[in-house]
Structure formats: structure tokens, C-alpha cells
Design a protein around this motif. Structure first.
Motif, PDB file in Angstrom:
ATOM      1  N   LYS A   1       0.102   7.432  10.621  1.00 20.15           N
ATOM      2  CA  LYS A   1      -0.754   6.399  11.232  1.00 20.15           C
ATOM      3  C   LYS A   1       0.068   5.276  11.859  1.00 20.15           C
ATOM      4  O   LYS A   1      -0.457   4.479  12.620  1.00 20.15           O
ATOM      5  CB  LYS A   1      -1.748   5.847  10.215  1.00 20.15           C
ATOM      6  CG  LYS A   1      -1.122   5.200   9.002  1.00 20.15           C
ATOM      7  CD  LYS A   1      -2.167   4.826   7.987  1.00 20.15           C
ATOM      8  CE  LYS A   1      -1.549   4.452   6.663  1.00 20.15           C
ATOM      9  NZ  LYS A   1      -2.503   4.414   5.593  1.00 20.15           N
ATOM     10  N   TYR A   2       1.368   5.211  11.556  1.00 14.26           N
ATOM     11  CA  TYR A   2       2.235   4.180  12.125  1.00 14.26           C
ATOM     12  C   TYR A   2       2.980   4.660  13.368  1.00 14.26           C
ATOM     13  O   TYR A   2       3.696   3.900  13.988  1.00 14.26           O
ATOM     14  CB  TYR A   2       3.243   3.695  11.078  1.00 14.26           C
ATOM     15  CG  TYR A   2       2.580   3.122   9.867  1.00 14.26           C
ATOM     16  CD1 TYR A   2       1.966   1.864   9.917  1.00 14.26           C
ATOM     17  CD2 TYR A   2       2.500   3.828   8.673  1.00 14.26           C
ATOM     18  CE1 TYR A   2       1.318   1.347   8.821  1.00 14.26           C
ATOM     19  CE2 TYR A   2       1.856   3.313   7.568  1.00 14.26           C
ATOM     20  CZ  TYR A   2       1.266   2.073   7.649  1.00 14.26           C
ATOM     21  OH  TYR A   2       0.628   1.570   6.558  1.00 14.26           O
TER      22      TYR A   2
ATOM     23  N   ILE B   1      10.526  12.750  11.309  1.00 11.64           N
ATOM     24  CA  ILE B   1       9.573  13.372  12.243  1.00 11.64           C
ATOM     25  C   ILE B   1       8.156  12.928  11.908  1.00 11.64           C
ATOM     26  O   ILE B   1       7.378  12.558  12.793  1.00 11.64           O
ATOM     27  CB  ILE B   1       9.696  14.914  12.208  1.00 11.64           C
ATOM     28  CG1 ILE B   1      11.042  15.341  12.795  1.00 11.64           C
ATOM     29  CG2 ILE B   1       8.530  15.576  12.947  1.00 11.64           C
ATOM     30  CD1 ILE B   1      11.391  16.794  12.557  1.00 11.64           C
ATOM     31  N   TRP B   2       7.815  12.934  10.619  1.00  6.19           N
ATOM     32  CA  TRP B   2       6.462  12.563  10.202  1.00  6.19           C
ATOM     33  C   TRP B   2       6.133  11.129  10.611  1.00  6.19           C
ATOM     34  O   TRP B   2       5.099  10.863  11.210  1.00  6.19           O
ATOM     35  CB  TRP B   2       6.290  12.735   8.697  1.00  6.19           C
ATOM     36  CG  TRP B   2       4.976  12.226   8.222  1.00  6.19           C
ATOM     37  CD1 TRP B   2       4.737  11.104   7.487  1.00  6.19           C
ATOM     38  CD2 TRP B   2       3.684  12.783   8.499  1.00  6.19           C
ATOM     39  NE1 TRP B   2       3.393  10.943   7.277  1.00  6.19           N
ATOM     40  CE2 TRP B   2       2.722  11.965   7.895  1.00  6.19           C
ATOM     41  CE3 TRP B   2       3.257  13.894   9.209  1.00  6.19           C
ATOM     42  CZ2 TRP B   2       1.363  12.222   7.964  1.00  6.19           C
ATOM     43  CZ3 TRP B   2       1.896  14.158   9.275  1.00  6.19           C
ATOM     44  CH2 TRP B   2       0.970  13.317   8.664  1.00  6.19           C
ATOM     45  N   VAL B   3       7.001  10.209  10.275  1.00  9.09           N
ATOM     46  CA  VAL B   3       6.737   8.791  10.541  1.00  9.09           C
ATOM     47  C   VAL B   3       6.669   8.520  12.040  1.00  9.09           C
ATOM     48  O   VAL B   3       5.795   7.779  12.502  1.00  9.09           O
ATOM     49  CB  VAL B   3       7.805   7.896   9.865  1.00  9.09           C
ATOM     50  CG1 VAL B   3       7.702   6.462  10.343  1.00  9.09           C
ATOM     51  CG2 VAL B   3       7.664   7.961   8.353  1.00  9.09           C
TER      52      VAL B   3
ATOM     53  N   ILE C   1       0.852  -1.198   0.000  1.00 13.02           N
ATOM     54  CA  ILE C   1       0.000   0.000   0.000  1.00 13.02           C
ATOM     55  C   ILE C   1       0.886   1.246   0.000  1.00 13.02           C
ATOM     56  O   ILE C   1       0.635   2.200  -0.744  1.00 13.02           O
ATOM     57  CB  ILE C   1      -0.963  -0.004   1.210  1.00 13.02           C
ATOM     58  CG1 ILE C   1      -2.028  -1.082   1.004  1.00 13.02           C
ATOM     59  CG2 ILE C   1      -1.613   1.362   1.408  1.00 13.02           C
ATOM     60  CD1 ILE C   1      -2.910  -1.322   2.220  1.00 13.02           C
ATOM     61  N   PHE C   2       1.933   1.236   0.828  1.00 12.29           N
ATOM     62  CA  PHE C   2       2.853   2.376   0.867  1.00 12.29           C
ATOM     63  C   PHE C   2       3.483   2.610  -0.502  1.00 12.29           C
ATOM     64  O   PHE C   2       3.466   3.726  -1.018  1.00 12.29           O
ATOM     65  CB  PHE C   2       3.956   2.170   1.913  1.00 12.29           C
ATOM     66  CG  PHE C   2       5.090   3.140   1.764  1.00 12.29           C
ATOM     67  CD1 PHE C   2       4.959   4.440   2.221  1.00 12.29           C
ATOM     68  CD2 PHE C   2       6.269   2.767   1.134  1.00 12.29           C
ATOM     69  CE1 PHE C   2       5.996   5.357   2.066  1.00 12.29           C
ATOM     70  CE2 PHE C   2       7.306   3.666   0.974  1.00 12.29           C
ATOM     71  CZ  PHE C   2       7.171   4.971   1.439  1.00 12.29           C
ATOM     72  N   ILE C   3       4.037   1.564  -1.088  1.00 14.73           N
ATOM     73  CA  ILE C   3       4.727   1.687  -2.383  1.00 14.73           C
ATOM     74  C   ILE C   3       3.770   2.170  -3.472  1.00 14.73           C
ATOM     75  O   ILE C   3       4.094   3.072  -4.237  1.00 14.73           O
ATOM     76  CB  ILE C   3       5.379   0.340  -2.799  1.00 14.73           C
ATOM     77  CG1 ILE C   3       6.581   0.049  -1.911  1.00 14.73           C
ATOM     78  CG2 ILE C   3       5.787   0.323  -4.254  1.00 14.73           C
ATOM     79  CD1 ILE C   3       7.756   0.987  -2.106  1.00 14.73           C
TER      80      ILE C   3
ATOM     81  N   PHE D   1       2.442   7.742   3.839  1.00 12.68           N
ATOM     82  CA  PHE D   1       2.403   7.410   5.265  1.00 12.68           C
ATOM     83  C   PHE D   1       1.379   8.286   5.979  1.00 12.68           C
ATOM     84  O   PHE D   1       1.570   8.656   7.134  1.00 12.68           O
ATOM     85  CB  PHE D   1       3.768   7.643   5.914  1.00 12.68           C
ATOM     86  CG  PHE D   1       4.643   6.436   5.950  1.00 12.68           C
ATOM     87  CD1 PHE D   1       4.293   5.319   6.684  1.00 12.68           C
ATOM     88  CD2 PHE D   1       5.841   6.419   5.255  1.00 12.68           C
ATOM     89  CE1 PHE D   1       5.123   4.207   6.732  1.00 12.68           C
ATOM     90  CE2 PHE D   1       6.677   5.317   5.298  1.00 12.68           C
ATOM     91  CZ  PHE D   1       6.311   4.209   6.035  1.00 12.68           C
ATOM     92  N   SER D   2       0.312   8.625   5.286  1.00 11.62           N
ATOM     93  CA  SER D   2      -0.624   9.621   5.812  1.00 11.62           C
ATOM     94  C   SER D   2      -1.193   9.238   7.170  1.00 11.62           C
ATOM     95  O   SER D   2      -1.287   8.066   7.525  1.00 11.62           O
ATOM     96  CB  SER D   2      -1.763   9.850   4.821  1.00 11.62           C
ATOM     97  OG  SER D   2      -2.518   8.670   4.674  1.00 11.62           O
TER      98      SER D   2
END
Length: 178
Positions: free
Chosen positions: A175-176, A168-170, A13-15, A106-107
């Protein structure tokens, strides 16, 4: 095979999201660029050049930035010396597309994702304007160091910022994130 599809579903899904968004934004940007004649400079590059001019004038630098007579780039004159040119690739849009694609892949929550994208895009753009201004000054004094400055140091800085923003985002907002 089904077992592996289930096992690697988050990765797949990420890819697929990353490449889907990346391809979509790249195609849209290419369509935008194609709307300009080959001798004209696109609006984003013009805006970046204008911002570099404003930044350097704020520091009382002797700067002149204007469109080349025959080519689609901006000439940057520092202390009455032609120092560098700003081409379409200098506007950081390709870096911004990469950044946005990763964050969307990676929303997290919609509002958080949107705010992070907007603030990240602004931060990357501002750093890019500072990068061009510093490159102008450094190339004026050290023209022989162009390869290391333009080809190594400044890409390392801009891609380093993108990487830090991704981390920072991840770790904090996606959501992870824990």
C-alpha cells in the motif's frame, strides 16, 4: 505524546502488525512441532528431505536420505558417505514466517498480498531445497569449509532472497508503493 503517536502511526501499525503476525505464526508452528514425539521428524522437514532426494536423483546423484535411528533428524549419505543431517531448522519455516510477517505488515490489496505470499513461500522453499542439495555436494568435497558454507554463504543466499522479495514487495505491491 499524542502528537508523536499520530506522527509515528504508520510505523507503530507496521511494528505491531509485524510482531503480532510473527508471534502468532511462531506459536502455531511451535504447537505443530509439539504434536510430534521428540524422536520423530516433523512432516515439513521430512518433505524437504524428500524433495532434496528427488532433486539430487533427477541429476543422477548417488544419494540416500533416511531417518536417524536414534535422533530426530534425516541423515544424508552422498556417494556412500555420511555428509550432513537435515534437522527441523533446515526446513526454512522460520525464514518463511519472517517473510510472511513482513509482507502482511506492509500489506496491499488482499489478492495481491496473498499471491505474493504464496509465490514468495514457494520460491524460498525451492531455493532452500536447492541449498541443501548443493550443501550436500559441497560438504562431500570440502568438509573443512563447513563453517563458511553452512554458517555464512548459504544463509546469505536465503536471507538475501528474502530481502530482495521484501524490496520488490514494498516498492511494487504494498500500500506504500507509488
Amino acid at each position: 505524546m499524542r502528537k508523536y503517536l499520530i506522527q509515528f502511526k504508520p510505523f507503530l501499525i507496521f511494528i505491531s502488525t509485524f510482531f503480532g503476525v510473527y508471534i502468532l505464526l511462531t506459536v502455531l508452528y511451535k504447537l505443530y512441532l509439539n504434536s510430534f514425539e521428540t524422536t520423530n521428524i516433523d512432516g515439513i522437514t521430512n518433505f524437504a528431505g524428500h524433495n532434496v532426494d528427488q532433486l539430487m536423483r533427477w541429476f543422477n546423484c548417488d544419494i540416500k536420505i533416511f531417518k536417524s535411528i536414534s535422533k530426530p533428524y534425516l541423515e544424508v549419505w552422498y556417494n556412500q558417505k555420511y555428509t550432513l543431517r537435515i534437522i527441523e531448522g533446515c526446513n526454512a519455516v522460520s525464514v518463511l514466517i519472517l517473510f510472511v510477517s513482513f509482507v502482511i505488515a506492509f500489506s496491499g490489496k488482499f489478492k495481491t498480498t496473498l499471491l505474493f505470499i504464496i509465490s514468495g513461500v514457494l520460491l524460498i522453499y525451492i531455493l532452500n531445497v536447492i541449498r541443501i542439495a548443493l550443501l550436500t555436494i559441497l560438504l562431500f568435497y570440502f568438509p573443512e569449509k563447513e563453517h563458511i558454507l553452512h554458517g555464512v554463504l548459504f544463509p546469505l543466499i536465503i536471507y538475501g532472497l528474502v530481502f530482495i522479495l521484501w524490496i520488490i514487495w514494498v516498492n511494487k505491491f504494498s500500500k506504500y508503493a507509488k
